[in-house]
Write an enzyme that holds these catalytic residues in place. Sequence first.
Site, short mmCIF file in Angstrom:
data_model
loop_
_atom_site.label_atom_id
_atom_site.label_comp_id
_atom_site.label_asym_id
_atom_site.label_seq_id
_atom_site.Cartn_x
_atom_site.Cartn_y
_atom_site.Cartn_z
N HIS A 71 -7.40 -0.82 5.90
CA HIS A 71 -6.34 0.07 6.39
C HIS A 71 -6.17 1.22 5.40
CE1 HIS A 71 -2.64 1.31 8.32
NE2 HIS A 71 -1.96 1.14 7.19
N HIS B 261 0.85 -1.20 0.00
CA HIS B 261 0.00 0.00 0.00
C HIS B 261 0.88 1.24 0.00
CE1 HIS B 261 0.85 -0.57 4.28
NE2 HIS B 261 0.39 0.65 4.55
N ASP C 73 -0.01 -4.11 6.37
CA ASP C 73 -0.64 -3.55 7.56
C ASP C 73 -2.10 -3.96 7.69
OD1 ASP C 73 1.72 -2.31 8.13
OD2 ASP C 73 1.00 -0.26 7.89
N HIS D 24 1.41 3.95 2.09
CA HIS D 24 1.92 4.72 3.22
C HIS D 24 3.43 4.89 3.16
CE1 HIS D 24 -1.87 4.11 5.91
NE2 HIS D 24 -1.99 5.14 5.10
N ASP E 18 5.92 4.81 5.21
CA ASP E 18 6.85 3.89 5.85
C ASP E 18 6.94 2.55 5.13
OD1 ASP E 18 4.19 3.49 6.79
OD2 ASP E 18 4.91 2.35 8.50
N HIS E 19 6.21 2.44 4.00
CA HIS E 19 6.31 1.26 3.15
C HIS E 19 6.87 1.60 1.77
CE1 HIS E 19 3.74 -1.43 5.75
NE2 HIS E 19 3.54 -0.24 6.28
N HIS F 12 4.85 -4.68 11.17
CA HIS F 12 5.18 -3.89 12.35
C HIS F 12 5.32 -4.77 13.59
CE1 HIS F 12 4.71 0.21 10.74
NE2 HIS F 12 3.77 -0.32 9.97
#
Length: 259
Positions: free
Chosen positions: A111, A55, A133, A57, A59-60, A171
């Site tokens: 999410h 996805h 996530d 975001h 941090d990915h 995570h």
Amino acid sequence: MQIYCLPALETNYFWLLQPDPKSSDAYIFDPGDAAPVLAALKQRELTLAGIVLTHHHWDHTDGIDELLEHHQVPVYGPHSTRIPQVTQPLAEGDTLELGGTQWRILATPGHTLDHIVYYRPDAKPNGVLIAGDTLFAGGCGRMFEGDPERFQQSLDKLAQLPANTTLYCSHEYTVANLVFAQAVEPENPDIAARLNSARKKREQHQPTVPSTIALELATNPFLRCTQAPVVASASEYSGCSQDSAADVFAVLRRWKDGF
């Protein structure tokens, strides 16, 4: 097939896949930072063959551009205007080949609306799920873009995978998730045992993942929305009875957000 765990940022895990131990080709899942990926490739004498995303975001995805400066490789991921680097967009029902291994694409909106996961049913001895996530050890991602019914359906889709499927999530939230799970089901011995084990691992700076679908079915409240103790706790917390799994999920997600 080897899957290496790369701890990164504050709580992230990037997963580095080496499909064939006889080949140096490797694929990185959800690189939110390039530095640990480049270091792992050098340390293990591997060559990046592709970038795989669940996805949009940051941090990915924030490591993509730097990785592409060093390695001109395809970028696999969901159809999303938020990830312009994707060269091979994927959707529900697609199959992705990574170094001779076959991965099924499952759409799991909730999410984020663009979230997809990667499932390899024929991995031995167990199937493998790279869940991003959507599903965590003991919990699930926050509901940023979806709605309770859609997110609960996504989780139910994953819950129906074979129980011995190995779950790789993105995570290290397991202890906090299980503390919440114990608040929902204080009499569940499986949760108590898993929480104790997870705390010991973290004290030794060890990851608490991967997990299995079977373990999540026994201890993760977000996969237990039809179980009587979970329904009762959700009803007590909300002050009214819950009529569906999606309603229970909505209460649990709201409860966890403020827990």
